[in-house]
Design an enzyme around this catalytic site. Structure first.
Site, PDB file in Angstrom:
ATOM      1  N   GLU A 102       1.851   1.846  12.802  1.00 17.96           N
ATOM      2  CA  GLU A 102       2.388   2.255  11.506  1.00 17.96           C
ATOM      3  C   GLU A 102       3.577   3.191  11.682  1.00 17.96           C
ATOM      4  O   GLU A 102       3.531   4.139  12.458  1.00 17.96           O
ATOM      5  CB  GLU A 102       1.297   2.919  10.668  1.00 17.96           C
ATOM      6  N   ARG A 116      -7.572   1.170  -4.496  1.00 17.29           N
ATOM      7  CA  ARG A 116      -7.991  -0.070  -5.162  1.00 17.29           C
ATOM      8  C   ARG A 116      -9.496  -0.119  -5.357  1.00 17.29           C
ATOM      9  O   ARG A 116      -9.992  -0.667  -6.330  1.00 17.29           O
ATOM     10  CB  ARG A 116      -7.510  -1.270  -4.332  1.00 17.29           C
ATOM     11  N   CYS A 119      -6.730   5.189   4.917  1.00 17.68           N
ATOM     12  CA  CYS A 119      -5.936   5.110   6.147  1.00 17.68           C
ATOM     13  C   CYS A 119      -4.606   5.846   5.985  1.00 17.68           C
ATOM     14  O   CYS A 119      -4.242   6.681   6.822  1.00 17.68           O
ATOM     15  CB  CYS A 119      -5.698   3.648   6.532  1.00 17.68           C
ATOM     16  N   HIS A 149      -3.369   0.398  12.864  1.00 13.87           N
ATOM     17  CA  HIS A 149      -4.326  -0.470  12.194  1.00 13.87           C
ATOM     18  C   HIS A 149      -4.782  -1.571  13.143  1.00 13.87           C
ATOM     19  O   HIS A 149      -3.972  -2.095  13.920  1.00 13.87           O
ATOM     20  CB  HIS A 149      -3.711  -1.118  10.950  1.00 13.87           C
TER      21      HIS A 149
END
Length: 213
Positions: A79, A89, A142, A165
């Site tokens: 990342e 979400r 995350c 990830h």
């Protein structure tokens, strides 16, 4: 000292490959004589950041690599940037579901990883491990922990860190699902390769790894 982290399971998953891979990577690095500790983080906004910052204060590591699950991706994702935004979400493991909230109130809009992500990508490719540079860590726990990490390290210039990830494990998926996955040992070898790269690379390399969308 190297600090590795992974998350406990969340949502409908009964295992989280990020913790299994971080723990196994710690074993691989320790076998090479590298001082390392792996810490499991709760998949909880706020609480995860406290566990991480407490571990940093206790260990005073040179490098921190946090890991998380990105189900649906087929590569180890290095990342690039963490954003100051929690927008969940689904609820976390304690039922919290922040929407459009700042990770650190009043903090910078974003932080970049201080790991040599391009050099690490190159070394993953040399090792035959699928990798990529990702431009978004999402807006769930995350990204929350990635941002909290980089915010903490902003006042600790001697420590470098970032977020990675990992995909699903093959055994997490129904046969014939078509969803990408990666064996645990490959994930662990990839995380270990990223750590080794960080240990031996201060300035990152120039390598095309951008995205058009």
């Amino acid at each position: 000292m190297i600090l590795l982290t992974g998350f406990e399971p969340f949502g409908e998953d009964t295992v989280n490959p990020s913790w299994l891979a971080a723990s196994r990577a710690g074993e691989l690095l320790a076998a090479e004589g590298i001082a390392v500790e792996a810490v499991v983080l709760p998949c909880v906004f706020g609480e995860s950041a406290k566990v991480l910052t407490d571990a940093i204060a206790r260990l005073n590591p040179d490098i921190v690599v946090c890991t998380g699950l990105a189900g649906g991706r087929g590569r180890i994702s290095l990342e690039r940037v963490a954003i100051n935004c929690d927008d969940a979400r689904i609820p976390d493991n304690k039922g919290q579901r922040p929407i459009d909230e700042e990770v650190i109130p009043g903090g910078p809009a974003a932080y970049f990883s201080s790991l040599p992500i391009k050099a690490a990508l190159r070394n993953l490719q040399i090792a035959g491990i699928k990798g990529e540079v990702s431009q978004s860590a999402g807006t769930y726990v995350c990204n929350h922990i990635f941002y909290a990490l980089m915010h903490a390290l902003a006042s600790k210039p001697g420590i470098r860190g970032g977020f990675v990830h990992v995909p699903y494990l093959p055994e997490q998926l129904p046969e014939g699902s078509g969803t990408p996955s990666m064996p645990l040992e490959t994930m662990a070898e990839g995380i270990a390769a990223i750590v080794r790269t960080a240990l031996h690379t201060r300035a990152d390399v120039k390598l095309s790894a951008g995205a058009i969308r």
